[in-house]
Write a protein that holds these residues in place. Structure first.
Motif, PDB file in Angstrom:
ATOM      1  N   ARG A   1       0.828  -1.212   0.000  1.00  7.23           N
ATOM      2  CA  ARG A   1       0.000   0.000   0.000  1.00  7.23           C
ATOM      3  C   ARG A   1       0.856   1.253   0.000  1.00  7.23           C
ATOM      4  O   ARG A   1       0.611   2.193  -0.756  1.00  7.23           O
ATOM      5  CB  ARG A   1      -0.941   0.008   1.207  1.00  7.23           C
ATOM      6  CG  ARG A   1      -2.165  -0.840   1.052  1.00  7.23           C
ATOM      7  CD  ARG A   1      -3.167  -0.595   2.164  1.00  7.23           C
ATOM      8  NE  ARG A   1      -2.630  -0.841   3.496  1.00  7.23           N
ATOM      9  CZ  ARG A   1      -2.618  -2.036   4.092  1.00  7.23           C
ATOM     10  NH1 ARG A   1      -3.118  -3.081   3.483  1.00  7.23           N
ATOM     11  NH2 ARG A   1      -2.129  -2.185   5.303  1.00  7.23           N
ATOM     12  N   GLU A   2       1.859   1.280   0.864  1.00  9.68           N
ATOM     13  CA  GLU A   2       2.722   2.453   0.951  1.00  9.68           C
ATOM     14  C   GLU A   2       3.449   2.712  -0.361  1.00  9.68           C
ATOM     15  O   GLU A   2       3.494   3.843  -0.842  1.00  9.68           O
ATOM     16  CB  GLU A   2       3.746   2.269   2.077  1.00  9.68           C
ATOM     17  CG  GLU A   2       3.140   2.367   3.455  1.00  9.68           C
ATOM     18  CD  GLU A   2       4.127   1.997   4.546  1.00  9.68           C
ATOM     19  OE1 GLU A   2       5.320   1.746   4.232  1.00  9.68           O
ATOM     20  OE2 GLU A   2       3.710   1.947   5.712  1.00  9.68           O
ATOM     21  N   ARG A   3       4.005   1.683  -0.947  1.00  6.45           N
ATOM     22  CA  ARG A   3       4.727   1.855  -2.212  1.00  6.45           C
ATOM     23  C   ARG A   3       3.796   2.266  -3.340  1.00  6.45           C
ATOM     24  O   ARG A   3       4.159   3.064  -4.191  1.00  6.45           O
ATOM     25  CB  ARG A   3       5.487   0.575  -2.560  1.00  6.45           C
ATOM     26  CG  ARG A   3       6.628   0.362  -1.601  1.00  6.45           C
ATOM     27  CD  ARG A   3       7.387  -0.887  -1.893  1.00  6.45           C
ATOM     28  NE  ARG A   3       8.420  -1.051  -0.892  1.00  6.45           N
ATOM     29  CZ  ARG A   3       8.826  -2.215  -0.448  1.00  6.45           C
ATOM     30  NH1 ARG A   3       8.313  -3.329  -0.919  1.00  6.45           N
ATOM     31  NH2 ARG A   3       9.767  -2.290   0.450  1.00  6.45           N
ATOM     32  N   PHE A   4       2.594   1.717  -3.341  1.00 11.48           N
ATOM     33  CA  PHE A   4       1.607   2.077  -4.354  1.00 11.48           C
ATOM     34  C   PHE A   4       1.245   3.556  -4.246  1.00 11.48           C
ATOM     35  O   PHE A   4       1.235   4.280  -5.236  1.00 11.48           O
ATOM     36  CB  PHE A   4       0.352   1.208  -4.172  1.00 11.48           C
ATOM     37  CG  PHE A   4      -0.772   1.551  -5.106  1.00 11.48           C
ATOM     38  CD1 PHE A   4      -0.756   1.120  -6.414  1.00 11.48           C
ATOM     39  CD2 PHE A   4      -1.847   2.300  -4.662  1.00 11.48           C
ATOM     40  CE1 PHE A   4      -1.800   1.431  -7.288  1.00 11.48           C
ATOM     41  CE2 PHE A   4      -2.891   2.614  -5.519  1.00 11.48           C
ATOM     42  CZ  PHE A   4      -2.860   2.180  -6.833  1.00 11.48           C
ATOM     43  N   ILE A   5       0.990   4.018  -3.028  1.00  8.76           N
ATOM     44  CA  ILE A   5       0.605   5.420  -2.824  1.00  8.76           C
ATOM     45  C   ILE A   5       1.773   6.353  -3.150  1.00  8.76           C
ATOM     46  O   ILE A   5       1.611   7.340  -3.867  1.00  8.76           O
ATOM     47  CB  ILE A   5       0.102   5.644  -1.383  1.00  8.76           C
ATOM     48  CG1 ILE A   5      -1.241   4.923  -1.184  1.00  8.76           C
ATOM     49  CG2 ILE A   5      -0.053   7.132  -1.078  1.00  8.76           C
ATOM     50  CD1 ILE A   5      -1.676   4.825   0.270  1.00  8.76           C
TER      51      ILE A   5
END
Length: 190
Positions: free
Chosen positions: A164-168
């Motif tokens: 999630r963090e990398r996607f955002i």
């Protein structure tokens, strides 16, 4: 003054061409830092626009050629620049990538390593092209639909906090770069 305009245009085209070449090398050689050269023409162009500096000669074909170069930078440089941002966000430890260009993450429940977000490079190229196009034709609302489509399409791959963090972070870095380039394009051809 006309000669200065032609010289400025030629120099701008040379700098943009060099930045595109550095970006291509960044992707081919796996050295994303080479894409930092793309920051120079975009940053200087935005700074000039902020101060109302307009040195391009008439006709507007000169501006259109520069705009096409900036659009190329927007689309191509976004991937290596996003990689740099992701690496910085992971506190200097390079983000490990899988065999298909995705991000390797360790599953929280099982501890096994899995490759997720495998189409990110291609999606990023299309995303930046859509953002530049939407802003260039005066329809920035298209970006909201783009965000919705991207989030829904990746929903099932975002079950780990690392993904999630990398996607955002990746999405925001890519979109901010494309948006900055698109603004420069609209100022250039105006």
């Amino acid at each position: 003054m006309i000669v200065i305009g032609y010289l400025f245009w030629a120099l701008s085209l040379l700098v943009i061409g060099g930045a595109v070449a550095a970006t291509v090398l960044a992707a081919r050689l796996g050295k994303p830092w080479l894409a930092l050269f793309a920051l120079a023409p975009v940053g200087l162009g935005l700074l000039g626009a902020a101060f109302g500096i307009r040195l391009l000669p008439e006709p507007s074909a000169f501006a259109v050629v520069l705009a096409l170069g900036i659009a190329t930078l927007a689309i191509l440089a976004g991937s290596p620049l996003t990689t740099i941002v992701l690496d910085l966000a992971s506190r200097g430890a390079p983000v490990r990538r899988g065999a298909h260009g995705g991000i390797l993450i360790r599953r929280e429940r099982t501890g096994e390593e899995q490759e997720v977000l495998r189409g990110g490079t291609t999606i990023g190229l299309l995303e930046r092209a859509a953002i530049v196009g939407a802003i260039a034709v005066g329809h920035p609302e298209v970006i909201a639909a783009l965000i919705a489509i991207k989030g829904l399409g990746r929903f099932n791959e975002l079950d780990s906090s690392a993904a999630r963090e990398r996607f955002i972070i990746g999405t925001l870095a890519s979109m901010l770069w494309a948006g900055a380039c698109a603004v420069l394009i609209t100022v250039t051809v105006a």
